[in-house]
Scaffold this active site. Structure first.
Site, mmCIF file in Angstrom:
data_model
loop_
_atom_site.group_PDB
_atom_site.id
_atom_site.type_symbol
_atom_site.label_atom_id
_atom_site.label_comp_id
_atom_site.label_asym_id
_atom_site.label_seq_id
_atom_site.Cartn_x
_atom_site.Cartn_y
_atom_site.Cartn_z
ATOM 1 N N GLU A 51 0.985 -1.185 -0.206
ATOM 2 C CA GLU A 51 0.019 0.144 -0.055
ATOM 3 C C GLU A 51 0.747 1.271 0.062
ATOM 4 O O GLU A 51 2.097 1.270 0.486
ATOM 5 C CB GLU A 51 -0.859 0.065 1.391
ATOM 6 C CG GLU A 51 -1.566 1.249 1.618
ATOM 7 C CD GLU A 51 -2.122 1.171 3.020
ATOM 8 O OE1 GLU A 51 -1.687 0.861 3.937
ATOM 9 O OE2 GLU A 51 -3.515 1.751 3.012
ATOM 10 N N ASN A 114 -6.882 6.249 -1.604
ATOM 11 C CA ASN A 114 -5.742 5.283 -1.392
ATOM 12 C C ASN A 114 -6.137 4.137 -2.378
ATOM 13 O O ASN A 114 -6.970 3.308 -1.995
ATOM 14 C CB ASN A 114 -5.937 4.842 0.180
ATOM 15 C CG ASN A 114 -4.675 4.014 0.624
ATOM 16 O OD1 ASN A 114 -3.821 3.359 -0.201
ATOM 17 N ND2 ASN A 114 -4.328 3.967 1.765
ATOM 18 N N LYS A 131 -9.295 2.166 -1.747
ATOM 19 C CA LYS A 131 -9.587 1.662 -0.430
ATOM 20 C C LYS A 131 -10.924 2.099 0.109
ATOM 21 O O LYS A 131 -11.353 3.422 0.125
ATOM 22 C CB LYS A 131 -8.523 2.076 0.463
ATOM 23 C CG LYS A 131 -8.552 1.489 2.051
ATOM 24 C CD LYS A 131 -7.263 1.932 2.477
ATOM 25 C CE LYS A 131 -7.088 1.237 4.050
ATOM 26 N NZ LYS A 131 -5.808 1.769 4.617
ATOM 27 N N GLU A 150 -6.031 8.829 7.742
ATOM 28 C CA GLU A 150 -6.598 8.232 6.530
ATOM 29 C C GLU A 150 -7.907 8.782 6.237
ATOM 30 O O GLU A 150 -8.315 9.400 5.158
ATOM 31 C CB GLU A 150 -6.576 6.868 6.389
ATOM 32 C CG GLU A 150 -5.286 6.223 6.114
ATOM 33 C CD GLU A 150 -5.151 4.761 5.705
ATOM 34 O OE1 GLU A 150 -5.988 4.455 4.903
ATOM 35 O OE2 GLU A 150 -4.684 3.982 6.446
ATOM 36 N N CYS A 176 -4.914 -3.012 3.123
ATOM 37 C CA CYS A 176 -4.566 -2.873 4.436
ATOM 38 C C CYS A 176 -5.666 -3.181 5.461
ATOM 39 O O CYS A 176 -6.139 -4.280 5.701
ATOM 40 C CB CYS A 176 -3.839 -1.428 4.735
ATOM 41 S SG CYS A 176 -3.120 -1.811 6.391
ATOM 42 N N ASN A 201 0.265 -0.944 5.418
ATOM 43 C CA ASN A 201 1.267 -0.378 6.415
ATOM 44 C C ASN A 201 0.777 -0.308 7.707
ATOM 45 O O ASN A 201 -0.158 0.388 7.883
ATOM 46 C CB ASN A 201 1.510 1.051 5.895
ATOM 47 C CG ASN A 201 1.956 1.707 4.654
ATOM 48 O OD1 ASN A 201 3.191 2.005 4.631
ATOM 49 N ND2 ASN A 201 1.417 1.215 3.530
#
Ligand code: CDV
Length: 315
Positions: A51, A114, A131, A150, A176, A201
Site C-alpha cells: 500500500e 488510497n 480503499k 486516512e 490494508c 502499512n
C-alpha cells in the site's frame, strides 16, 4: 476421483523496507524495479507491492498545507517517475499490484483515494481499487504518539470490491485495513476470487490503546489466514515496514494458501521478495466441497449484514 488439469501461477510478494519523508520517488521506483527483477529471476509472473508504495506512510503526519499533502499524491499513472517500472514489467512480461495515493478529478471535483492498481504483463493497467475501510481519524490528536489521518486525507473508495481475470486466474484487490473486515473477503469470494492481493502499512503501535506488540502481527496473520480459508482463496500480502523516520511498522508479508496455511513469509523488515507457485486447483476444490457457497450459504439469515452498520443489542 475427478482428474484435473493443473493450473498454476508463480507469484511473488515484494515487501518494502522503510521509505523516509525525504526519499525521492525515483529512488523508490529503482527499489521496486530491483524487486520486480528479482521476482522475475525466480520465475514469478505476478508481483504484489505494498500500500502507498511510492512514499512514506504520510497519514502519520498532521499537515495543514494542502499543497504539501498533495505532493504525496499521483495525478496520473503511469507518470514520469513510475514509467520505468511499467516498461520493465512489459519487458519481463510480469504483472503487478501497486498501491499509491491517487489524486483524481471526478465530475468537476478533486478527489483523493488510497488506491491500488493491477497491471498486466504488457504494462497495461487492467484494474483499479480504491480503499473502502479507511482507518484512523480526521481530527488532530496531539496526545497520540503519531497520527493516523486516512479519514482526513482520503475519500472512501467508490469502485466497490471487484475481481479481474489475470494470468488465467481470478484476482481481487483490497488494501490494508480492509483485511480485518470479513465483508471484504466474502464480497470478493462471492465473485470467485482465486487470489486476493493486498498491500499494507501497519504501525507497530496501536494509537487507540496500549497493547502487547505481538498482537499486531497476530491480528494481521489471523485476518489473512481466516480470509483465505473461509473463502478458499490464495492471499498475497505485501508490507511496507521497518522504521520510517523513527515510526515502526510491522513486516510479516505473507503468501497464504486457501487452506489458511502460511506458504511463505518474509523474515526481514527490509526490501525482500518471497515467491510461491500457487496451485489454483486447491482453492477450486475447496469451493466445490466444504466452501461450496451455492450449497451451504443461508442468505435468508444474513439480512442484517447489509441493513445494519453498527451493533445494537435488542434484548
Ligand atoms: N494502513 C492501514 O490501513 N493501517 C491499519 C492500522 C491503522 C491498524 C491496518 O489495518 O493495519
Amino acid at each position: 476421483m475427478e482428474k484435473l488439469l493443473p493450473r498454476r501461477l508463480h507469484a511473488a510478494v515484494a515487501q518494502l523496507g522503510p521509505i523516509h519523508r525525504s526519499d525521492e520517488r525515483a529512488a523508490v521506483v529503482r527499489r521496486l524495479m530491483a524487486l520486480l527483477r528479482e521476482a522475475h529471476t525466480r520465475g514469478a509472473r505476478f508481483v504484489v507491492f505494498p500500500e502507498l508504495a511510492l512514499t512514506t506512510f504520510f497519514p502519520r503526519w498532521w499537515i495543514t498545507d494542502q499543497a504539501e499533502i498533495d505532493r504525496f499524491f499521483e495525478r496520473e499513472m503511469p507518470n514520469a517517475a513510475t514509467r520505468p517500472l511499467f516498461d520493465l514489467a512489459a519487458e519481463l512480461g510480469v504483472g503487478f499490484y501497486l498501491g499509491y495515493a491517487e489524486l483524481a478529478a471526478e465530475r468537476g471535483a478533486v478527489t483523493r483515494y488510497n488506491t491500488a492498481i493491477l497491471v498486466d504483463g504488457n504494462g497495461r493497467i487492467i484494474g483499479r481499487y480504491r480503499k473502502i475501510h479507511l482507518p484512523g481519524h480526521s481530527d488532530h490528536l496531539p496526545e497520540a504518539p503519531f497520527q493516523h489521518l486516512e479519514k482526513r486525507y482520503f475519500d472512501v473508495g467508490n469502485d466497490g470490491f471487484r475481481v479481474w481475470r489475470f494470468c488465467d486466474a481470478i484476482v481481487g484487490m483490497c488494501i490494508c485495513n480492509d483485511r480485518r473486515w470479513p465483508e471484504t473477503w466474502r464480497v470478493l469470494g462471492l465473485q470467485g476470487a482465486e487470489i486476493v492481493a493486498l498491500g499494507y502499512n501497519t504501525p507497530l503501535e496501536n494509537i487507540h490503546h496500549r497493547e502487547p506488540e505481538h498482537l499486531r502481527m497476530f491480528h494481521h496473520l489471523l485476518s489473512l489466514q481466516a480470509g483465505a480459508y473461509q473463502n478458499a482463496t490464495w492471499v498475497l500480502a505485501a508490507a511496507k515496514c521497518g522504521s520510517e523516520d523513527g515510526f515502526a511498522m510491522i513486516g510479516g508479508s505473507a503468501i497464504v494458501a486457501p487452506t489458511g496455511e502460511i506458504a511463505a513469509r518474509t523474515l526481514s523488515e527490509d526490501d525482500e521478495v518471497i515467491t510461491v507457485e500457487l496451485d489454483l486447483e486447491l482453492g477450486a476444490y475447496l469451493r466445490r466441497t466444504v466452501f461450496d457457497f451455492a450449497r451451504h450459504r443461508r442468505i435468508e439469515h444474513y439480512r442484517l449484514i447489509t441493513e445494519r452498520t453498527g451493533a445494537k443489542a435488542e434484548v
